[in-house]
Scaffold this motif. Structure first.
Motif, PDB file in Angstrom:
ATOM      1  N   LEU A  12       0.830  -1.205   0.000  1.00 15.45           N
ATOM      2  CA  LEU A  12       0.000   0.000   0.000  1.00 15.45           C
ATOM      3  C   LEU A  12       0.867   1.259   0.000  1.00 15.45           C
ATOM      4  O   LEU A  12       0.573   2.227  -0.715  1.00 15.45           O
ATOM      5  N   GLN A  13       1.954   1.245   0.769  1.00 12.62           N
ATOM      6  CA  GLN A  13       2.856   2.400   0.789  1.00 12.62           C
ATOM      7  C   GLN A  13       3.533   2.572  -0.573  1.00 12.62           C
ATOM      8  O   GLN A  13       3.677   3.693  -1.066  1.00 12.62           O
TER       9      GLN A  13
ATOM     10  N   LEU B  81       2.243   1.766  -3.454  1.00 14.53           N
ATOM     11  CA  LEU B  81       1.223   2.346  -4.335  1.00 14.53           C
ATOM     12  C   LEU B  81       1.063   3.845  -4.076  1.00 14.53           C
ATOM     13  O   LEU B  81       0.934   4.633  -5.021  1.00 14.53           O
ATOM     14  N   ARG B  82       1.085   4.241  -2.815  1.00 13.32           N
ATOM     15  CA  ARG B  82       0.998   5.675  -2.482  1.00 13.32           C
ATOM     16  C   ARG B  82       2.153   6.444  -3.120  1.00 13.32           C
ATOM     17  O   ARG B  82       1.961   7.500  -3.720  1.00 13.32           O
ATOM     18  N   GLU B  83       3.353   5.916  -2.971  1.00 15.33           N
ATOM     19  CA  GLU B  83       4.543   6.586  -3.512  1.00 15.33           C
ATOM     20  C   GLU B  83       4.501   6.636  -5.035  1.00 15.33           C
ATOM     21  O   GLU B  83       4.872   7.649  -5.636  1.00 15.33           O
ATOM     22  N   TYR B  84       4.049   5.563  -5.653  1.00 17.71           N
ATOM     23  CA  TYR B  84       3.978   5.536  -7.114  1.00 17.71           C
ATOM     24  C   TYR B  84       2.974   6.568  -7.615  1.00 17.71           C
ATOM     25  O   TYR B  84       3.237   7.302  -8.566  1.00 17.71           O
ATOM     26  N   CYS B  85       1.822   6.659  -6.966  1.00 18.03           N
ATOM     27  CA  CYS B  85       0.813   7.656  -7.353  1.00 18.03           C
ATOM     28  C   CYS B  85       1.370   9.070  -7.199  1.00 18.03           C
ATOM     29  O   CYS B  85       1.163   9.926  -8.060  1.00 18.03           O
TER      30      CYS B  85
ATOM     31  N   VAL C 125      -4.174   6.341  -1.284  1.00 13.31           N
ATOM     32  CA  VAL C 125      -4.688   4.983  -1.098  1.00 13.31           C
ATOM     33  C   VAL C 125      -5.465   4.967   0.208  1.00 13.31           C
ATOM     34  O   VAL C 125      -4.911   5.234   1.280  1.00 13.31           O
ATOM     35  N   ALA C 126      -6.760   4.683   0.121  1.00 14.50           N
ATOM     36  CA  ALA C 126      -7.617   4.665   1.303  1.00 14.50           C
ATOM     37  C   ALA C 126      -7.548   3.327   2.028  1.00 14.50           C
ATOM     38  O   ALA C 126      -7.761   3.269   3.237  1.00 14.50           O
ATOM     39  N   GLY C 127      -7.271   2.242   1.293  1.00 14.05           N
ATOM     40  CA  GLY C 127      -7.159   0.948   1.949  1.00 14.05           C
ATOM     41  C   GLY C 127      -7.471  -0.216   1.033  1.00 14.05           C
ATOM     42  O   GLY C 127      -7.853  -0.042  -0.127  1.00 14.05           O
ATOM     43  N   TYR C 128      -7.272  -1.398   1.581  1.00 15.97           N
ATOM     44  CA  TYR C 128      -7.557  -2.650   0.889  1.00 15.97           C
ATOM     45  C   TYR C 128      -8.174  -3.594   1.905  1.00 15.97           C
ATOM     46  O   TYR C 128      -7.607  -3.821   2.978  1.00 15.97           O
ATOM     47  N   ASP C 129      -9.347  -4.152   1.584  1.00 19.02           N
ATOM     48  CA  ASP C 129     -10.063  -5.001   2.539  1.00 19.02           C
ATOM     49  C   ASP C 129      -9.967  -6.494   2.224  1.00 19.02           C
ATOM     50  O   ASP C 129     -10.705  -7.293   2.774  1.00 19.02           O
TER      51      ASP C 129
END
Length: 157
Positions: A7-8, A10-14, A27-31
């Motif tokens: 997730l981190q 993905l945040r950095e890539y965005c 990124v708000a999350g993944y369930d």
């Protein structure tokens, strides 16, 4: 790779892509099934005071791309992910922050079997495609916009 690291990543890539950074995507999350991305209305507003259609489409596309990328990274696999095609439906104006969710679509029935078939094809052929569904929610629980798309992964050599 552990989920929090993915997730981190993905945040950095965005944040590294200028158009996505301008949208202020996070990124708000993944369930376990759905990847959620959010973006503030203030950075994605049109002349009518509602969410810009291009931002809605971009956020859902990013959520689909991110879901496939997340699944690859969780399995320690390296591949380039592309959107092959998509269909968008605009259902209602959104006057609030954007929240997009993406999940495994048609043929996968939102379960591991769909991902297993995708990864088996990727291993056998070096490329695979998967159907992803996405939506941007309205604050009342309705849906503002939907995306149905095919995403392709091509293994890196």
């Amino acid at each position: 790779m552990p989920l929090e690291e993915v997730l981190q990543s993905l945040r950095e890539y965005c944040a590294s892509m200028p158009p996505v950074a301008a949208m202020q995507v996070d990124v708000a999350g993944y369930d376990g099934e759905c990847l959620s991305l959010r973006a503030p209305l203030a950075a994605n507003v049109n002349d009518k005071g509602t969410a810009f259609g291009g931002s809605l489409t971009s956020l859902m596309t990013l959520a689909g791309w991110g879901l496939v990328t997340l699944q690859l990274q969780l399995r320690g696999l390296s591949a380039e992910v592309y959107v092959a095609d998509s269909a968008i439906r605009y259902l209602a104006p959104l006057r609030d922050d954007l929240l997009a969710r993406a999940w495994l679509g048609e043929g996968g029935q939102a379960n591991e079997d769909g991902w297993d078939a995708f990864f088996a094809t990727l291993a056998a052929r070096g490329r695979a495609r998967v159907q992803v569904e996405a939506e941007v929610a309205l604050p009342d629980g309705g849906v503002a916009t939907t995306l149905s798309g095919r995403f392709v992964a091509i293994a890196r050599k």
